[in-house]
Design a protein around this motif. Sequence first.
Motif, PDB file in Angstrom:
ATOM      1  N   ALA A 275       0.728  -1.115   0.072  1.00  0.00           N
ATOM      2  CA  ALA A 275      -0.047  -0.132  -0.102  1.00  0.00           C
ATOM      3  C   ALA A 275       0.840   1.312  -0.011  1.00  0.00           C
ATOM      4  O   ALA A 275       0.549   2.242  -0.481  1.00  0.00           O
ATOM      5  CB  ALA A 275      -1.053  -0.025   1.307  1.00  0.00           C
ATOM      6  N   ALA A 276       1.893   1.391   0.478  1.00  0.00           N
ATOM      7  CA  ALA A 276       2.721   2.382   0.647  1.00  0.00           C
ATOM      8  C   ALA A 276       3.235   3.008  -0.489  1.00  0.00           C
ATOM      9  O   ALA A 276       3.582   2.000  -1.615  1.00  0.00           O
ATOM     10  CB  ALA A 276       4.061   2.157   1.824  1.00  0.00           C
ATOM     11  N   ALA A 277       3.192   4.431  -0.804  1.00  0.00           N
ATOM     12  CA  ALA A 277       3.759   4.851  -2.063  1.00  0.00           C
ATOM     13  C   ALA A 277       4.754   6.075  -1.774  1.00  0.00           C
ATOM     14  O   ALA A 277       4.644   6.702  -0.764  1.00  0.00           O
ATOM     15  CB  ALA A 277       2.599   5.333  -2.676  1.00  0.00           C
ATOM     16  N   VAL A 278       5.701   6.323  -3.003  1.00  0.00           N
ATOM     17  CA  VAL A 278       6.351   7.499  -2.816  1.00  0.00           C
ATOM     18  C   VAL A 278       6.144   8.442  -4.043  1.00  0.00           C
ATOM     19  O   VAL A 278       5.615   7.829  -5.063  1.00  0.00           O
ATOM     20  CB  VAL A 278       7.933   6.887  -2.817  1.00  0.00           C
ATOM     21  CG1 VAL A 278       8.122   6.181  -1.517  1.00  0.00           C
ATOM     22  CG2 VAL A 278       8.248   6.217  -3.974  1.00  0.00           C
ATOM     23  N   ARG A 302       6.484  -2.370  -7.203  1.00  0.00           N
ATOM     24  CA  ARG A 302       5.169  -2.915  -7.536  1.00  0.00           C
ATOM     25  C   ARG A 302       4.415  -1.613  -8.281  1.00  0.00           C
ATOM     26  O   ARG A 302       4.705  -0.543  -8.379  1.00  0.00           O
ATOM     27  CB  ARG A 302       4.193  -3.436  -6.453  1.00  0.00           C
ATOM     28  CG  ARG A 302       3.882  -2.169  -5.443  1.00  0.00           C
ATOM     29  CD  ARG A 302       2.736  -2.549  -4.654  1.00  0.00           C
ATOM     30  NE  ARG A 302       2.183  -1.322  -4.191  1.00  0.00           N
ATOM     31  CZ  ARG A 302       2.520  -0.303  -3.389  1.00  0.00           C
ATOM     32  NH1 ARG A 302       3.803  -0.668  -2.693  1.00  0.00           N
ATOM     33  NH2 ARG A 302       1.568   0.701  -3.184  1.00  0.00           N
ATOM     34  N   PRO A 303       3.436  -2.004  -9.255  1.00  0.00           N
ATOM     35  CA  PRO A 303       2.595  -1.298 -10.023  1.00  0.00           C
ATOM     36  C   PRO A 303       1.986  -0.444  -9.130  1.00  0.00           C
ATOM     37  O   PRO A 303       1.373  -0.872  -8.055  1.00  0.00           O
ATOM     38  CB  PRO A 303       1.701  -2.138 -10.755  1.00  0.00           C
ATOM     39  CG  PRO A 303       2.327  -3.288 -10.673  1.00  0.00           C
ATOM     40  CD  PRO A 303       3.245  -3.597  -9.629  1.00  0.00           C
ATOM     41  N   GLY A 304       2.072   1.072  -9.273  1.00  0.00           N
ATOM     42  CA  GLY A 304       1.327   2.003  -8.459  1.00  0.00           C
ATOM     43  C   GLY A 304       2.197   2.436  -7.283  1.00  0.00           C
ATOM     44  O   GLY A 304       1.691   3.186  -6.442  1.00  0.00           O
ATOM     45  N   MET A 305       3.563   1.759  -7.137  1.00  0.00           N
ATOM     46  CA  MET A 305       4.281   2.190  -6.009  1.00  0.00           C
ATOM     47  C   MET A 305       4.610   3.805  -5.779  1.00  0.00           C
ATOM     48  O   MET A 305       4.723   4.498  -4.914  1.00  0.00           O
ATOM     49  CB  MET A 305       5.540   1.352  -5.758  1.00  0.00           C
ATOM     50  CG  MET A 305       6.349   1.454  -4.389  1.00  0.00           C
ATOM     51  SD  MET A 305       7.760   0.678  -4.618  1.00  0.00           S
ATOM     52  CE  MET A 305       8.887   1.971  -5.363  1.00  0.00           C
ATOM     53  N   VAL A 306       4.629   4.288  -7.413  1.00  0.00           N
ATOM     54  CA  VAL A 306       5.081   5.566  -7.313  1.00  0.00           C
ATOM     55  C   VAL A 306       3.642   6.293  -7.674  1.00  0.00           C
ATOM     56  O   VAL A 306       3.224   6.018  -8.656  1.00  0.00           O
ATOM     57  CB  VAL A 306       5.938   6.081  -8.681  1.00  0.00           C
ATOM     58  CG1 VAL A 306       6.210   7.537  -8.805  1.00  0.00           C
ATOM     59  CG2 VAL A 306       7.509   5.244  -8.346  1.00  0.00           C
ATOM     60  N   ARG A 307       3.404   7.363  -6.980  1.00  0.00           N
ATOM     61  CA  ARG A 307       2.025   7.988  -7.100  1.00  0.00           C
ATOM     62  C   ARG A 307       1.937   8.650  -8.514  1.00  0.00           C
ATOM     63  O   ARG A 307       2.738   9.217  -8.989  1.00  0.00           O
ATOM     64  CB  ARG A 307       2.100   9.193  -5.793  1.00  0.00           C
ATOM     65  CG  ARG A 307       2.047   8.768  -4.489  1.00  0.00           C
ATOM     66  CD  ARG A 307       1.736   9.733  -3.651  1.00  0.00           C
ATOM     67  NE  ARG A 307       2.095   9.480  -2.076  1.00  0.00           N
ATOM     68  CZ  ARG A 307       3.169   9.699  -1.529  1.00  0.00           C
ATOM     69  NH1 ARG A 307       4.300  10.644  -2.293  1.00  0.00           N
ATOM     70  NH2 ARG A 307       3.591   9.514  -0.560  1.00  0.00           N
ATOM     71  N   GLY A 308       0.803   8.299  -8.929  1.00  0.00           N
ATOM     72  CA  GLY A 308       0.384   8.928 -10.240  1.00  0.00           C
ATOM     73  C   GLY A 308       0.803   7.997 -11.509  1.00  0.00           C
ATOM     74  O   GLY A 308       0.320   8.330 -12.395  1.00  0.00           O
ATOM     75  N   LYS A 310       0.354   4.189 -12.808  1.00  0.00           N
ATOM     76  CA  LYS A 310      -0.304   2.889 -12.467  1.00  0.00           C
ATOM     77  C   LYS A 310       0.508   1.808 -12.905  1.00  0.00           C
ATOM     78  O   LYS A 310       0.111   0.589 -12.122  1.00  0.00           O
ATOM     79  CB  LYS A 310      -1.643   3.055 -13.453  1.00  0.00           C
ATOM     80  CG  LYS A 310      -2.615   4.118 -12.996  1.00  0.00           C
ATOM     81  CD  LYS A 310      -3.738   4.057 -14.121  1.00  0.00           C
ATOM     82  CE  LYS A 310      -4.808   4.980 -13.806  1.00  0.00           C
ATOM     83  NZ  LYS A 310      -5.972   5.093 -14.613  1.00  0.00           N
ATOM     84  N   GLY A 311       1.310   1.805 -13.738  1.00  0.00           N
ATOM     85  CA  GLY A 311       2.173   0.357 -13.993  1.00  0.00           C
ATOM     86  C   GLY A 311       3.392   0.590 -13.299  1.00  0.00           C
ATOM     87  O   GLY A 311       3.680   1.486 -12.382  1.00  0.00           O
ATOM     88  N   SER A 312       4.512  -0.328 -13.703  1.00  0.00           N
ATOM     89  CA  SER A 312       5.731  -0.201 -12.819  1.00  0.00           C
ATOM     90  C   SER A 312       6.517   0.912 -13.579  1.00  0.00           C
ATOM     91  O   SER A 312       6.455   1.192 -14.520  1.00  0.00           O
ATOM     92  CB  SER A 312       6.316  -1.597 -13.351  1.00  0.00           C
ATOM     93  OG  SER A 312       5.865  -2.759 -12.906  1.00  0.00           O
TER      94      SER A 312
END
Length: 452
Positions: A275-278, A302-308, A310-312
């Motif tokens: 769930a966490a994102a950067v 993981r897909p979505g780990m970087v805010r904005g 959706k993919g890797s």
Amino acid sequence: MEKRPMMGRRIVLFPLPLLGHMNPMFQLADILHAKGFSISIIHTNFNAPNPENHIGFTFHPISDGLLASEASALDPITLFHILNVKCVAPFRDCLSQMLADALEEEPIACLITDGILHFTQAVADSLKLPRLVLRTSNASSFLAIAALPLLRQKGYLAVQGTQSEVLVPELPPLKVKDIPSIRSSNPEVFYQLTTWMCKEIKASYGLIVNTFEELEDLAIAIVRRDFQIPIFAIGPFHKIVPAASSSLLAPDKSCIEWLNTQAPKSVLYVSFGSAAAVDEIEFGEIAWGLANSEQPFLWVVRPGMVRGSKGSHPLPDGLTQMISRRAYIAEWAPQEDVLAHPATGGFWTHNGWNSTLESICEGVPMICLPFFADQMANARYVTDVWNVGLRLEGKLERGEIEKTIRRLMSEKEGEEIRERAAFFKEKANLCLEEGGSSYKSLESLASHISSF
């Protein structure tokens, strides 16, 4: 664990539909099934589990009143609030029907639900069914959550930005910045949720915690004193009966083949959970910090780990060639296998409790980068109480990242931390052996359920 003859009693479990909560609930289900109980799972349509991964259980879906796209877009607190409102009637109807259909030779002994689903206590009471609660965090962070009304009354929550380094005397060794919090469009709902959760736990027939006495004896004792209900510390769950994963992402098992080519304790495993994102700048600093450390690493992007995104997310320009021989990038990894691998020498983690406990059980020291909820408290205990990790503080910056990795992986300080981690690994193994604290607590839990 050796499977025993069936006791002729069924347990109904209701997990919160988020990965970090579903996995320990299904691990608990497998543990109780191995003790001889039949298992039924009530679950929401959102993040519904795959029954094929859990042979022998019966599954009962209920409506959560949410479209999948709508649920995924909600912040966690808003999602929890909606589930506690919209699931009441469907859950009650489902459980009532299950009770009516129960055969005399296999009555339903009790209900076990995630603590966040506090509405289930009133439903269980109305149906005269004992309810136990699973807290998927540890005992120490649970005490911090239970103290939120007091901390709010004393003004700690209003000064987090200006006095984040101030110690909280009511919750040693926590600082103000370690107080559990989750970003939400309606912060008031967060406090209401935690207040109701604690109130209904006190009304339950017992609390199950995925931890062990040798790690959290003081916190467990305080929970027993404050809540006045039976407390069952039966962890680490994943060391009793490994459960099939409820992950929505398939793990890249080929990363184990790559680990097989690396030197013992040389690889830093990097994963920030489901769930966490950067943001993009932070992602770049992490990438360059890892590269500049010259340490082999396995990084879950993981897909979505970087805010904005959706993919890797792609690595920064010029970095792929630089790290090609000493790095492996995966969208998801079989974490328990990675942490148990002899090549893994450190874990850069978000300090979700599942990840933290898995790391402790394998004697793998940590670099802590908590994001929200109980993660900040977990990180504080890792660094200041158990002394099995280092914490990255403040703004993510490649130079500080590189320095911290070297401290953990190749300097004397890291060796001392690794020795402490090995001590807790031994304790985690001993607590599960016959006569150990978790072994005895599990026996007590089975007897408690059988007495209903």
